[in-house]
Write a protein that holds these residues in place. Structure first.
Motif, PDB file in Angstrom:
ATOM      1  N   VAL A  67      -4.073   6.930   1.120  1.00  0.00           N
ATOM      2  CA  VAL A  67      -2.983   5.955   0.967  1.00  0.00           C
ATOM      3  C   VAL A  67      -2.237   6.299  -0.322  1.00  0.00           C
ATOM      4  N   LYS A  68      -0.927   6.299  -0.263  1.00  0.00           N
ATOM      5  CA  LYS A  68      -0.121   6.629  -1.446  1.00  0.00           C
ATOM      6  C   LYS A  68      -0.132   5.467  -2.426  1.00  0.00           C
ATOM      7  N   ILE A  69      -0.457   5.761  -3.671  1.00  0.00           N
ATOM      8  CA  ILE A  69      -0.411   4.791  -4.769  1.00  0.00           C
ATOM      9  C   ILE A  69       0.143   5.530  -5.982  1.00  0.00           C
ATOM     10  N   THR A 126      -2.611   9.647  -4.448  1.00  0.00           N
ATOM     11  CA  THR A 126      -3.220   9.034  -3.278  1.00  0.00           C
ATOM     12  C   THR A 126      -4.650   8.612  -3.595  1.00  0.00           C
ATOM     13  N   HIS A 174      -8.412   7.416  -1.288  1.00  0.00           N
ATOM     14  CA  HIS A 174      -9.048   7.263   0.017  1.00  0.00           C
ATOM     15  C   HIS A 174     -10.504   6.845  -0.182  1.00  0.00           C
ATOM     16  N   PHE A 194      -0.323  -5.866  -7.070  1.00  0.00           N
ATOM     17  CA  PHE A 194       0.059  -4.936  -6.006  1.00  0.00           C
ATOM     18  C   PHE A 194      -1.203  -4.469  -5.265  1.00  0.00           C
ATOM     19  N   TYR A 210      -3.369  -2.515  -2.212  1.00  0.00           N
ATOM     20  CA  TYR A 210      -3.310  -1.350  -1.327  1.00  0.00           C
ATOM     21  C   TYR A 210      -4.569  -1.341  -0.476  1.00  0.00           C
ATOM     22  N   LEU A 250      -7.266   0.202   2.041  1.00  0.00           N
ATOM     23  CA  LEU A 250      -7.836   1.485   2.419  1.00  0.00           C
ATOM     24  C   LEU A 250      -8.833   1.271   3.551  1.00  0.00           C
ATOM     25  N   VAL A 268      -9.800  -2.812  -0.747  1.00  0.00           N
ATOM     26  CA  VAL A 268      -8.456  -3.075  -1.258  1.00  0.00           C
ATOM     27  C   VAL A 268      -8.437  -2.742  -2.741  1.00  0.00           C
ATOM     28  N   ASP A 324      -6.488  -3.283  -5.928  1.00  0.00           N
ATOM     29  CA  ASP A 324      -5.477  -4.197  -6.464  1.00  0.00           C
ATOM     30  C   ASP A 324      -5.041  -3.693  -7.838  1.00  0.00           C
ATOM     31  N   TRP A 325      -3.787  -3.285  -7.930  1.00  0.00           N
ATOM     32  CA  TRP A 325      -3.213  -2.872  -9.208  1.00  0.00           C
ATOM     33  C   TRP A 325      -2.690  -4.117  -9.902  1.00  0.00           C
TER      34      TRP A 325
END
Length: 249
Positions: free
Chosen positions: A29-31, A35, A37, A74, A76, A78, A93, A95-96
């Motif tokens: 996943v792009k972050i 990325t 994973h 934010f 994301y 996975l 997940v 979380d940023w």
């Protein structure tokens, strides 16, 4: 494994076998500019030996910044690897937290929360609260056997679509030391729903080699193998970071 291309190839769910030992990777996943994973590793006996997240060094660059008046959080999602043995973890997940979160003077610095959920995404989407202090409500307090010794579930930690957060008040960040990495347990309606390593952006950029024991409860809400140790480290040869749940039992 330098760069997103190599990670994409690795993320296709390939297994690198050495005897019965293997590595299974989830879809990247792009972050930021990189990325991340999920990964599941098995030992020579074929049993799951570690579960974690691997991300490129460039993930720490170009991270989003909230516009005025918008959420600084934010998430994301996975997915777990599609091949290989299943573990107790349903999904992860990242979380940023671009400006951190409460409590002040503890976690109010830019950092990542790595939520390893033992429940489905659908169940997480149904997590509801009236406010942050719902974590102190009797209906949210798990039985003692589901809480590690020394952990508490204070008011102010209830987060919708996530859960309530149990903390260890003996952790260094609660002893007036800078927050680097820590381990949280999460619950909803008295059930364990996630385990959560956390790490500050500053700590990650130091390229750490960190490992610590995980306090364990007497019981778990869902049967399976859970970590006795977690690790946050940087692999200089591969230019990747790993946040791993280890010594599963």
């Amino acid at each position: 494994m330098a760069g997103a291309t190599a990670l994409a190839t690795l993320g296709a769910g390939s297994a690198l076998a050495e005897g019965k030992a293997a590595v299974y990777d989830g879809k990247p996943v792009k972050i930021g500019q990189g990325t991340a994973h999920t990964v599941v590793r098995t030992g020579a006996d074929g049993a799951v030996s570690a579960i974690g997240v691997v991300f490129t060094e460039s993930m720490l660059d170009g991270l989003p910044v909230a516009a005025p008046g918008t959420s600084p959080h934010f998430p994301y999602v996975l997915s777990m690897p599609t091949k290989g043995p299943k573990s107790v973890i349903d999904h992860v997940v990242i979380d940023w937290e671009s400006v951190g979160h409460p409590p002040p003077q503890v976690y109010d610095v830019p950092h990542f929360d790595f939520h390893f959920y033992v429940v489905s995404r659908e169940e997480v989407s149904k997590v509801r609260f009236n406010g942050p202090d719902d974590s102190a409500a009797p209906e949210q307090q798990p039985p003692a056997e589901l809480m590690p010794a020394g952990y508490i579930l204070p008011p102010g930690t209830a987060v919708p679509r996530m859960g309530v957060h149990a903390i260890n008040p003996a952790a260094p960040e609660f002893q007036k030391q800078p927050f680097t990495a820590t381990f949280i347990y999460g619950y909803y309606k008295k059930r364990l729903t996630f385990v959560e390593p956390m790490a500050s952006l500053e700590f990650l950029k130091s390229k750490p080699s960190f490992s610590a024991p995980v306090p364990r409860p007497a019981k778990y809400s869902k049967s399976g193998a859970y970590p006795s140790r977690y690790r946050v480290s940087y692999d200089d040869a591969k230019k990747v970071y790993e946040v791993m749940l280890e010594e599963l039992r």
